[in-house]
Design a protein around this motif. Structure first.
Motif, PDB file in Angstrom:
ATOM      1  N   PHE A 191      -4.525  -1.380  -3.179  1.00  0.00           N
ATOM      2  CA  PHE A 191      -4.499  -2.836  -3.093  1.00  0.00           C
ATOM      3  C   PHE A 191      -3.123  -3.323  -2.643  1.00  0.00           C
ATOM      4  CE2 PHE A 191      -6.864  -1.551  -6.957  1.00  0.00           C
ATOM      5  CZ  PHE A 191      -8.156  -1.826  -6.513  1.00  0.00           C
TER       6      PHE A 191
ATOM      7  N   ARG B 169       0.807  -1.227   0.000  1.00  0.00           N
ATOM      8  CA  ARG B 169       0.000   0.000   0.000  1.00  0.00           C
ATOM      9  C   ARG B 169       0.837   1.273   0.000  1.00  0.00           C
ATOM     10  NH1 ARG B 169      -5.386  -0.895   0.806  1.00  0.00           N
ATOM     11  NH2 ARG B 169      -5.991  -2.957   1.535  1.00  0.00           N
TER      12      ARG B 169
ATOM     13  N   GLU C 249      -0.794  -6.286  -3.872  1.00  0.00           N
ATOM     14  CA  GLU C 249      -0.668  -7.200  -5.006  1.00  0.00           C
ATOM     15  C   GLU C 249       0.516  -8.135  -4.767  1.00  0.00           C
ATOM     16  OE1 GLU C 249      -2.345  -4.044  -8.363  1.00  0.00           O
ATOM     17  OE2 GLU C 249      -0.175  -4.241  -8.038  1.00  0.00           O
TER      18      GLU C 249
ATOM     19  N   TYR D 255      -1.572   3.160  -2.015  1.00  0.00           N
ATOM     20  CA  TYR D 255      -2.067   2.355  -3.129  1.00  0.00           C
ATOM     21  C   TYR D 255      -3.254   1.548  -2.613  1.00  0.00           C
ATOM     22  CZ  TYR D 255      -1.759  -0.639  -7.288  1.00  0.00           C
ATOM     23  OH  TYR D 255      -2.013  -1.305  -8.454  1.00  0.00           O
TER      24      TYR D 255
END
Length: 247
Positions: free
Chosen positions: A220, A208, A222, A218
């Motif tokens: 999400f 994030r 990932e 951010y």
């Protein structure tokens, strides 16, 4: 019983827009499976570190070696060394607000050594990867699906393609925004002198707080292919390849 020789590994993990801590820790975990691998971790390229290494593994983004480091990388590979390059090692990017991402050309010598340059990717999502030809690195593997960044690249002749993906469509976040249907190399070998580079584009990871200064947060987390069993097999086999052991 005679012990196998120690291998000094240079692991370079650095650059923006990725969770380098996650990638670094994961790669160190795979390396810890081999007692003879003794690892030096850096966040960028240094000529002295490269000259001292038996094995080089890189997971970087927008990190370009300077001329002395590039000299050392070239000598390392041409002299018989093996370089396992992951994900964004071949990337160079300029982000400027809401403008499309620009990927300036890599230095010619680096491009020639790596054999490809990152150009764009669609929004991370599910796509198919399939083996090409027959090689011990992909032995027994069938086509598989991953959720990752589907790297679209410019490739030089001379790569031995092991895995590929197909893409047609738009990548509006990048300067190169339109792509005709074509195959893109996901994993390949590139021989150079007595050594070689093994490139694997999979393995995106972002937390994030990894888009600063572009964005404070951010939305999400990932983790790309890191939990995928086929990706883990490729990492393990790639490391054994660098060690010049039977895969």
């Amino acid at each position: 019983m005679r012990l196998p020789p120690r291998l000094d590994v240079l692991l370079v993990t650095g650059g923006p827009y990725h969770d380098m801590d996650h990638a670094r820790l994961a790669l160190l975990g795979f390396m810890a499976e081999h007692e003879r691998m003794r690892v030096t971790v850096r966040d960028g390229y240094d000529a002295d570190d490269i000259a001292a290494a038996d094995v080089i593994v890189t997971y970087t983004c927008d990190r370009v070696p300077d001329d002395p480091a590039l000299d050392a990388l070239t000598a390392f590979v041409e002299g018989g060394g093996r370089w396992f390059a992951l994900h964004g090692t071949n990337s160079r990017m300029v982000l400027d607000g809401d403008k499309p991402v620009v990927c300036p050309p890599l230095p010619e010598r680096l491009l020639d050594l790596l054999g490809s340059q990152f150009a764009a990717h669609p929004v991370p999502g599910r796509f198919k990867v399939k083996p090409v030809g027959a090689h011990d690195l992909t032995r027994g593997m069938s086509a598989f699906f991953v959720e990752d960044e589907q790297y679209l690249q410019h490739h030089l002749p001379g790569n031995e393609v092991l895995l590929e993906t197909e893409f047609e469509g738009e990548t509006p976040l990048f300067e190169t925004a339109q792509w005709a249907r074509a195959a893109h190399q996901v994993m390949y070998l590139r021989a150079r002198g007595e050594g070689a580079v093994l490139y694997l584009t999979l393995g995106h990871t972002r937390g994030r707080y990894d888009m600063r200064p572009v964005a404070e947060e951010y939305p999400f987390v990932e983790r790309g292919s890191w939990d995928h069993p086929d990706f883990q097999t490729l990492i393990r086999r790639g490391l054994r390849w660098t060690m010049k052991e039977t895969i």
